[in-house]
Design a protein around this motif. Structure first.
Motif, PDB file in Angstrom:
ATOM      1  N   GLN A 147      78.943  61.207 -27.241  1.00  0.00           N
ATOM      2  CA  GLN A 147      80.291  61.649 -26.879  1.00  0.00           C
ATOM      3  C   GLN A 147      80.989  62.311 -28.064  1.00  0.00           C
ATOM      4  N   PHE A 148      80.735  61.827 -29.262  1.00  0.00           N
ATOM      5  CA  PHE A 148      81.323  62.434 -30.462  1.00  0.00           C
ATOM      6  C   PHE A 148      80.826  63.870 -30.617  1.00  0.00           C
ATOM      7  N   VAL A 149      79.557  64.091 -30.343  1.00  0.00           N
ATOM      8  CA  VAL A 149      78.981  65.440 -30.416  1.00  0.00           C
ATOM      9  C   VAL A 149      79.671  66.348 -29.393  1.00  0.00           C
ATOM     10  N   GLN A 150      79.918  65.820 -28.205  1.00  0.00           N
ATOM     11  CA  GLN A 150      80.597  66.613 -27.183  1.00  0.00           C
ATOM     12  C   GLN A 150      82.012  66.993 -27.632  1.00  0.00           C
ATOM     13  N   LEU A 151      82.695  66.086 -28.314  1.00  0.00           N
ATOM     14  CA  LEU A 151      84.011  66.423 -28.872  1.00  0.00           C
ATOM     15  C   LEU A 151      83.878  67.549 -29.904  1.00  0.00           C
ATOM     16  N   GLU A 152      82.873  67.443 -30.739  1.00  0.00           N
ATOM     17  CA  GLU A 152      82.662  68.467 -31.769  1.00  0.00           C
ATOM     18  C   GLU A 152      82.417  69.839 -31.142  1.00  0.00           C
ATOM     19  N   GLU A 153      81.747  69.856 -30.010  1.00  0.00           N
ATOM     20  CA  GLU A 153      81.468  71.127 -29.341  1.00  0.00           C
ATOM     21  C   GLU A 153      82.737  71.788 -28.823  1.00  0.00           C
ATOM     22  N   LEU A 154      83.805  71.028 -28.640  1.00  0.00           N
ATOM     23  CA  LEU A 154      85.082  71.577 -28.194  1.00  0.00           C
ATOM     24  C   LEU A 154      85.912  72.140 -29.344  1.00  0.00           C
ATOM     25  N   GLN A 155      85.511  71.814 -30.556  1.00  0.00           N
ATOM     26  CA  GLN A 155      86.232  72.281 -31.747  1.00  0.00           C
ATOM     27  C   GLN A 155      85.803  73.707 -32.062  1.00  0.00           C
TER      28      GLN A 155
END
Length: 168
Positions: free
Chosen positions: A53-61
């Motif tokens: 989920q942290f990686v998915q957040l990073e992809e939104l940055q």
């Protein structure tokens, strides 16, 4: 990095050399910070603190919002302080309301899950299991673990974000 100054100026008769050498040093330092940030990030995954989920957040940055993940994590910590306080108040009240404890922890677990806080989420799940069977001692013990994992992750993420900001 320093050369003797013909006019005796500079520090101890030395002056700072200008040009590509300084740019190279700056780039090396930046590259080292980027490597350190990458190492810190990978360690958070390797040690089980974070999940996909942290990686998915990073992809939104993106470049337009370079602090997106950090901002989301800060919101999580603001909200989670409220959840922890509500848990403490409920654990101190009598008679003990296991259903209310489970509801608060369910919200906290969802919030933890949204940022990929894997260890925190795992402890929240364990707490909920103790609530389901009415195990007060298990709840108290696990709540301490929740708080410990929460604080440990916060410290690690703050350090990571600091290095990541310097590396940009």
């Amino acid at each position: 990095m320093y050369a003797h100054a013909k006019d005796g100026g500079g520090v101890g008769g030395m002056r700072k050399k200008e040009g590509p050498v300084n740019l190279k040093i700056y780039t090396m330092t930046r590259n080292q910070l980027q490597c350190q940030a990458a190492y810190m990030r990978n360690s958070l995954f390797d040690q089980g603190y974070l999940d996909e989920q942290f990686v998915q957040l990073e992809e939104l940055q993106d470049e337009a919002n370079p602090d997106f993940v950090e901002d989301v994590v800060k919101l999580f910590y603001t909200d989670s302080a409220r959840f922890i306080r509500n848990m403490e108040l409920t654990l101190d009240s009598r008679p003990l309301d296991f259903e209310k404890l489970d509801d608060i922890m369910h919200q906290f677990k969802g919030s933890s899950s949204s940022i990929g806080a894997k260890k925190v989420k795992r402890e929240c799940t364990q707490f909920q299991e103790y609530c389901k069977v009415g195990n007060f001692d298990g709840c108290m013990r696990t709540f301490q673990e929740v708080k410990q994992e929460h604080a440990g992750l916060k410290k690690k993420l703050e350090s990571y974000f600091e290095v990541a900001r310097q590396a940009r």
